[in-house]
Design a protein around this motif. Structure first.
Motif, PDB file in Angstrom:
ATOM      1  N   VAL A 173       0.662  -1.188  -0.101  1.00  0.00           N
ATOM      2  CA  VAL A 173       0.061   0.054  -0.164  1.00  0.00           C
ATOM      3  C   VAL A 173       0.787   1.243   0.225  1.00  0.00           C
ATOM      4  N   GLU A 174       0.910   2.169  -1.009  1.00  0.00           N
ATOM      5  CA  GLU A 174       1.484   3.209  -1.270  1.00  0.00           C
ATOM      6  C   GLU A 174       0.882   4.397  -0.314  1.00  0.00           C
ATOM      7  N   ASP A 175       1.792   4.918   0.607  1.00  0.00           N
ATOM      8  CA  ASP A 175       1.220   5.897   1.238  1.00  0.00           C
ATOM      9  C   ASP A 175       1.657   7.353   1.095  1.00  0.00           C
ATOM     10  N   PHE A 176       2.744   7.368  -0.192  1.00  0.00           N
ATOM     11  CA  PHE A 176       3.355   8.217  -0.774  1.00  0.00           C
ATOM     12  C   PHE A 176       4.078   8.964   0.261  1.00  0.00           C
ATOM     13  N   SER A 177       4.427   8.432   1.427  1.00  0.00           N
ATOM     14  CA  SER A 177       5.480   9.074   2.295  1.00  0.00           C
ATOM     15  C   SER A 177       7.036   9.339   1.470  1.00  0.00           C
ATOM     16  N   TYR A 178       7.534  10.473   2.082  1.00  0.00           N
ATOM     17  CA  TYR A 178       8.922  10.806   1.449  1.00  0.00           C
ATOM     18  C   TYR A 178       9.799   9.650   1.836  1.00  0.00           C
ATOM     19  N   PRO A 179      10.797   9.165   1.090  1.00  0.00           N
ATOM     20  CA  PRO A 179      11.767   8.029   1.580  1.00  0.00           C
ATOM     21  C   PRO A 179      12.816   8.870   2.655  1.00  0.00           C
ATOM     22  N   ASN A 180      13.131   8.048   3.386  1.00  0.00           N
ATOM     23  CA  ASN A 180      14.345   8.547   4.437  1.00  0.00           C
ATOM     24  C   ASN A 180      13.884   9.877   5.133  1.00  0.00           C
ATOM     25  N   ALA A 181      12.606  10.137   5.276  1.00  0.00           N
ATOM     26  CA  ALA A 181      12.332  11.523   5.695  1.00  0.00           C
ATOM     27  C   ALA A 181      12.620  11.809   7.223  1.00  0.00           C
ATOM     28  N   ASP A 182      12.789  10.947   7.967  1.00  0.00           N
ATOM     29  CA  ASP A 182      13.280  11.147   9.344  1.00  0.00           C
ATOM     30  C   ASP A 182      14.674  11.418   9.346  1.00  0.00           C
ATOM     31  N   LYS A 183      15.468  10.871   8.436  1.00  0.00           N
ATOM     32  CA  LYS A 183      17.046  10.880   8.694  1.00  0.00           C
ATOM     33  C   LYS A 183      17.287  12.244   7.768  1.00  0.00           C
ATOM     34  N   LYS A 209      11.353  18.910   6.980  1.00  0.00           N
ATOM     35  CA  LYS A 209      10.422  18.043   7.168  1.00  0.00           C
ATOM     36  C   LYS A 209       9.661  17.847   5.789  1.00  0.00           C
ATOM     37  N   LEU A 210      10.093  16.531   5.087  1.00  0.00           N
ATOM     38  CA  LEU A 210       9.355  16.148   4.045  1.00  0.00           C
ATOM     39  C   LEU A 210       8.387  15.039   4.348  1.00  0.00           C
ATOM     40  N   LYS A 211       7.228  15.531   4.077  1.00  0.00           N
ATOM     41  CA  LYS A 211       5.967  14.524   4.505  1.00  0.00           C
ATOM     42  C   LYS A 211       5.763  13.429   3.310  1.00  0.00           C
ATOM     43  N   SER A 212       5.031  14.100   2.365  1.00  0.00           N
ATOM     44  CA  SER A 212       4.676  13.159   1.236  1.00  0.00           C
ATOM     45  C   SER A 212       4.600  14.003  -0.176  1.00  0.00           C
ATOM     46  N   GLY A 213       4.531  12.956  -1.254  1.00  0.00           N
ATOM     47  CA  GLY A 213       4.329  13.604  -2.597  1.00  0.00           C
ATOM     48  C   GLY A 213       4.086  12.580  -3.665  1.00  0.00           C
ATOM     49  N   ASN A 214       4.040  13.168  -4.812  1.00  0.00           N
ATOM     50  CA  ASN A 214       3.887  11.998  -5.932  1.00  0.00           C
ATOM     51  C   ASN A 214       5.306  11.496  -6.764  1.00  0.00           C
ATOM     52  N   GLY A 215       6.634  11.874  -5.972  1.00  0.00           N
ATOM     53  CA  GLY A 215       7.603  11.509  -6.421  1.00  0.00           C
ATOM     54  C   GLY A 215       8.323  12.224  -7.773  1.00  0.00           C
ATOM     55  N   TYR A 237       4.259  17.100  -6.871  1.00  0.00           N
ATOM     56  CA  TYR A 237       3.318  17.496  -5.779  1.00  0.00           C
ATOM     57  C   TYR A 237       4.520  17.339  -4.491  1.00  0.00           C
ATOM     58  N   LEU A 238       4.664  18.033  -3.602  1.00  0.00           N
ATOM     59  CA  LEU A 238       5.113  17.655  -2.577  1.00  0.00           C
ATOM     60  C   LEU A 238       4.997  18.665  -1.301  1.00  0.00           C
ATOM     61  N   SER A 239       4.721  17.901  -0.144  1.00  0.00           N
ATOM     62  CA  SER A 239       4.234  18.318   1.090  1.00  0.00           C
ATOM     63  C   SER A 239       5.085  18.128   1.961  1.00  0.00           C
ATOM     64  N   LEU A 240       5.621  19.389   2.654  1.00  0.00           N
ATOM     65  CA  LEU A 240       7.033  19.633   3.497  1.00  0.00           C
ATOM     66  C   LEU A 240       6.623  20.550   4.351  1.00  0.00           C
ATOM     67  N   GLU A 241       7.764  20.828   5.248  1.00  0.00           N
ATOM     68  CA  GLU A 241       7.791  22.017   6.327  1.00  0.00           C
ATOM     69  C   GLU A 241       9.149  22.594   6.213  1.00  0.00           C
ATOM     70  N   ILE A 242       9.364  23.791   5.810  1.00  0.00           N
ATOM     71  CA  ILE A 242      10.573  24.506   5.943  1.00  0.00           C
ATOM     72  C   ILE A 242      10.148  25.962   6.275  1.00  0.00           C
ATOM     73  N   PRO A 243      10.767  26.057   7.726  1.00  0.00           N
ATOM     74  CA  PRO A 243      10.344  27.496   8.263  1.00  0.00           C
ATOM     75  C   PRO A 243      11.316  28.724   7.731  1.00  0.00           C
ATOM     76  N   ALA A 244      10.458  29.977   7.772  1.00  0.00           N
ATOM     77  CA  ALA A 244      11.227  31.157   7.426  1.00  0.00           C
ATOM     78  C   ALA A 244      11.692  31.294   6.003  1.00  0.00           C
ATOM     79  N   VAL A 245      10.915  30.514   5.065  1.00  0.00           N
ATOM     80  CA  VAL A 245      11.256  30.911   3.585  1.00  0.00           C
ATOM     81  C   VAL A 245      10.611  32.296   3.161  1.00  0.00           C
ATOM     82  N   PHE A 246      11.872  32.908   2.531  1.00  0.00           N
ATOM     83  CA  PHE A 246      11.557  34.096   1.976  1.00  0.00           C
ATOM     84  C   PHE A 246      12.190  34.410   0.489  1.00  0.00           C
ATOM     85  N   GLY A 247      12.296  33.174  -0.388  1.00  0.00           N
ATOM     86  CA  GLY A 247      12.643  33.440  -1.609  1.00  0.00           C
ATOM     87  C   GLY A 247      12.758  32.065  -2.498  1.00  0.00           C
TER      88      GLY A 247
END
Length: 170
Positions: A51-61, A69-75, A109-119
């Motif tokens: 079952v593909e959950d589209f989680s980003y590979p090696n996200a914890d590392k 923080k890379l969450k999920s996407g379509n690759g 498509y990529l769901s992620l979290e990067i704080p304080a992005v300005f450009g």
């Protein structure tokens, strides 16, 4: 007489075939006939479904090492080493300096979290980034092959914005 002989051959052949079938099936005394086969569920023994959950590979590392923080996407949008190559999309933040992504395929498509992005420096794809400052969410269109002010540099109040999603298309 010839007709009688033909009928006897047909009946004999049918009886012979029936007898062979009966012997092959184990007769009435047991054996390997269908009524004596044990039934068992193979669903519990077989391999499970992938079952593909589209989680980003090696996200914890990646989170531990790079604070991204890379969450999920379509690759189709992948974290890449920043080499200055024109095909890379570059994201600038106060926390991570520069983070680069390689985009492939028609739609990414990529769901992620990067704080304080300005450009964001776009590549040859049309791109949008979804960002948030507190509870407010805002979408920015990223210019192709050019720098685009997003987050704090595009905000009249100069607030920190968290990058939440990247969407691309050819």
């Amino acid at each position: 007489m010839k007709a009688r002989s033909t009928i006897l051959r047909i009946v004999g052949a049918a009886l012979g075939t029936g007898a062979l079938t009966w012997v092959a099936m184990g007769g009435v005394t047991g054996g390997t006939g269908p009524e004596n086969l044990a039934t068992q569920s193979i669903a519990d023994e077989g391999p499970g479904y992938a079952v593909e959950d589209f989680s980003y590979p090696n996200a914890d590392k990646i989170l531990a090492e790079q604070k991204i923080k890379l969450k999920s996407g379509n690759g189709r949008i992948l974290l890449a080493e920043c080499t200055g190559a024109p095909e890379l999309m570059e994201v600038f933040s106060h926390q991570n300096e520069k983070v680069c992504f390689r985009v492939t395929g028609d739609k990414g498509y990529l769901s992620l979290e990067i704080p304080a992005v300005f450009g964001v420096k776009g590549n040859n794809y049309a791109a949008q980034v979804e960002m948030s400052a507190g509870t407010e969410q805002k979408t920015f269109n990223v210019d192709r092959n050019a720098w685009t002010a997003v987050g704090e540099t595009a905000d009249g109040q100069g607030r920190d914005f968290m990058l939440l999603e990247i969407r691309t298309s050819k």
